[in-house]
Every structure is written in C-alpha cells, then in structure tokens.
Design a protein around this motif. Structure first.
Motif, mmCIF file in Angstrom:
data_model
loop_
_atom_site.group_PDB
_atom_site.id
_atom_site.type_symbol
_atom_site.label_atom_id
_atom_site.label_comp_id
_atom_site.label_asym_id
_atom_site.label_seq_id
_atom_site.Cartn_x
_atom_site.Cartn_y
_atom_site.Cartn_z
ATOM 1 N N GLU A 108 0.883 -1.178 -0.133
ATOM 2 C CA GLU A 108 -0.054 -0.117 0.047
ATOM 3 C C GLU A 108 0.879 1.281 -0.041
ATOM 4 O OE1 GLU A 108 -2.134 -0.617 3.667
ATOM 5 O OE2 GLU A 108 -3.193 -2.090 2.802
ATOM 6 N N ALA A 109 2.225 1.273 0.015
ATOM 7 C CA ALA A 109 3.093 2.249 0.190
ATOM 8 C C ALA A 109 3.870 2.648 -1.201
ATOM 9 C CB ALA A 109 4.189 1.882 1.423
ATOM 10 N N ARG A 110 4.041 3.944 -1.189
ATOM 11 C CA ARG A 110 4.682 4.397 -2.285
ATOM 12 C C ARG A 110 6.356 4.414 -2.108
ATOM 13 N NH1 ARG A 110 3.100 3.909 -6.987
ATOM 14 N NH2 ARG A 110 3.898 5.938 -7.732
ATOM 15 N N VAL A 111 6.832 5.033 -0.869
ATOM 16 C CA VAL A 111 7.966 5.170 -0.326
ATOM 17 C C VAL A 111 8.011 4.759 1.127
ATOM 18 C CG1 VAL A 111 9.770 6.876 0.303
ATOM 19 C CG2 VAL A 111 8.313 7.258 -1.800
ATOM 20 N N ILE A 112 9.173 3.895 1.427
ATOM 21 C CA ILE A 112 9.366 3.174 2.853
ATOM 22 C C ILE A 112 10.804 3.538 3.115
ATOM 23 C CG2 ILE A 112 9.564 1.065 4.317
ATOM 24 C CD1 ILE A 112 7.236 0.102 2.090
ATOM 25 N N VAL A 113 10.880 3.956 4.546
ATOM 26 C CA VAL A 113 12.271 4.140 4.957
ATOM 27 C C VAL A 113 12.260 3.260 6.115
ATOM 28 C CG1 VAL A 113 13.794 5.680 5.952
ATOM 29 C CG2 VAL A 113 12.383 6.486 4.161
ATOM 30 N N GLU A 114 13.434 2.138 6.066
ATOM 31 C CA GLU A 114 13.564 1.444 7.433
ATOM 32 C C GLU A 114 14.803 1.724 7.904
ATOM 33 O OE1 GLU A 114 13.354 -3.206 8.413
ATOM 34 O OE2 GLU A 114 14.068 -2.751 6.537
ATOM 35 N N VAL A 115 14.785 2.058 9.190
ATOM 36 C CA VAL A 115 15.980 2.222 9.760
ATOM 37 C C VAL A 115 16.356 1.185 10.780
ATOM 38 C CG1 VAL A 115 16.977 4.215 11.547
ATOM 39 C CG2 VAL A 115 15.405 4.899 9.961
ATOM 40 N N GLY A 116 17.476 0.570 10.541
ATOM 41 C CA GLY A 116 17.966 -0.312 11.206
ATOM 42 C C GLY A 116 17.726 -1.532 10.580
ATOM 43 N N CYS A 117 18.565 -2.170 9.537
ATOM 44 C CA CYS A 117 17.877 -3.249 8.691
ATOM 45 C C CYS A 117 19.020 -4.518 8.760
ATOM 46 C CB CYS A 117 17.918 -2.825 7.204
ATOM 47 S SG CYS A 117 19.392 -1.768 6.864
ATOM 48 N N TRP A 118 19.880 -4.540 9.737
ATOM 49 C CA TRP A 118 20.901 -5.364 10.207
ATOM 50 C C TRP A 118 21.307 -6.243 8.952
ATOM 51 C CZ3 TRP A 118 20.335 -10.910 12.373
ATOM 52 C CH2 TRP A 118 21.467 -11.501 12.891
ATOM 53 N N HIS A 119 20.680 -7.715 8.544
ATOM 54 C CA HIS A 119 21.024 -8.216 7.359
ATOM 55 C C HIS A 119 20.022 -8.106 6.258
ATOM 56 C CE1 HIS A 119 24.324 -10.694 8.719
ATOM 57 N NE2 HIS A 119 23.707 -10.947 10.061
ATOM 58 N N GLY A 120 18.867 -7.442 6.417
ATOM 59 C CA GLY A 120 18.044 -6.886 5.285
ATOM 60 C C GLY A 120 16.991 -7.951 5.187
ATOM 61 N N ARG A 121 16.530 -8.841 6.176
ATOM 62 C CA ARG A 121 15.360 -9.651 6.038
ATOM 63 C C ARG A 121 14.189 -8.918 6.072
ATOM 64 N NH1 ARG A 121 14.325 -15.101 8.522
ATOM 65 N NH2 ARG A 121 12.213 -15.391 9.036
ATOM 66 N N SER A 122 13.763 -7.908 6.719
ATOM 67 C CA SER A 122 12.414 -7.319 6.825
ATOM 68 C C SER A 122 12.545 -6.309 5.666
ATOM 69 C CB SER A 122 12.423 -6.408 8.068
ATOM 70 O OG SER A 122 13.700 -5.434 8.378
ATOM 71 N N THR A 123 13.870 -5.778 5.294
ATOM 72 C CA THR A 123 13.958 -4.809 3.970
ATOM 73 C C THR A 123 13.587 -5.587 2.629
ATOM 74 O OG1 THR A 123 15.653 -3.721 5.173
ATOM 75 C CG2 THR A 123 15.681 -3.348 2.776
ATOM 76 N N HIS A 124 14.123 -6.834 2.651
ATOM 77 C CA HIS A 124 13.767 -7.831 1.521
ATOM 78 C C HIS A 124 12.085 -7.852 1.368
ATOM 79 C CE1 HIS A 124 13.851 -10.755 -1.511
ATOM 80 N NE2 HIS A 124 14.828 -10.507 -1.527
#
Length: 70
Positions: free
Chosen positions: A29-45
């Motif tokens: 539902e988002a157009r832009v997401i900023v994730e702060v603190g991503c460690w290995h990138g599991r949630s980022t992926h």
C-alpha cells in the motif's frame, strides 16, 4: 532490487514469517518506505517484495549490544 527465487525467509534475522507477511501487506500500500536499522535485510527484503514504489534502508552497520560487528 529483489532477487528472484529469494524470499525474506531465507535471510538471517529476527522477524517471524507472520511478521514478514504483515510487512508485505503494508508495503503493498506504500509508495515510499524508509526502514531504519536493517541488520541483514530480512525485513527490508520483505518490504521490497511488494512495495510498488521505493524502499530506502538505513543502517549504521555498528551492530547491537546483542550482535556487535566484529
């Protein structure tokens, strides 16, 4: 960039599959997401798998008290 054949569940991290599914639903539902603190990138992926826009991941790469950078 999301690599085909790789899902967030294959990346080391703390999030459970149900939490990753919740993130995917919100990201769709988002157009832009900023994730702060991503460690290995599991949630980022997971976010990038369904976000129709762009995902920015910001991390200081300093580790944490539980998992310091060595």
């Amino acid at each position: 960039m999301v690599h085909h054949g790789v899902t967030a569940e294959l990346i080391r991290g703390w999030m459970e599959p149900a939490e990753l599914a919740w993130l995917r639903a919100r990201a769709a539902e988002a157009r832009v997401i900023v994730e702060v603190g991503c460690w290995h990138g599991r949630s980022t992926h997971a976010l990038a798998e369904t976000c129709p826009g762009v995902v920015f991941a910001v991390d200081m790469h300093a580790g944490t008290a539980k998992a310091p950078v060595v």
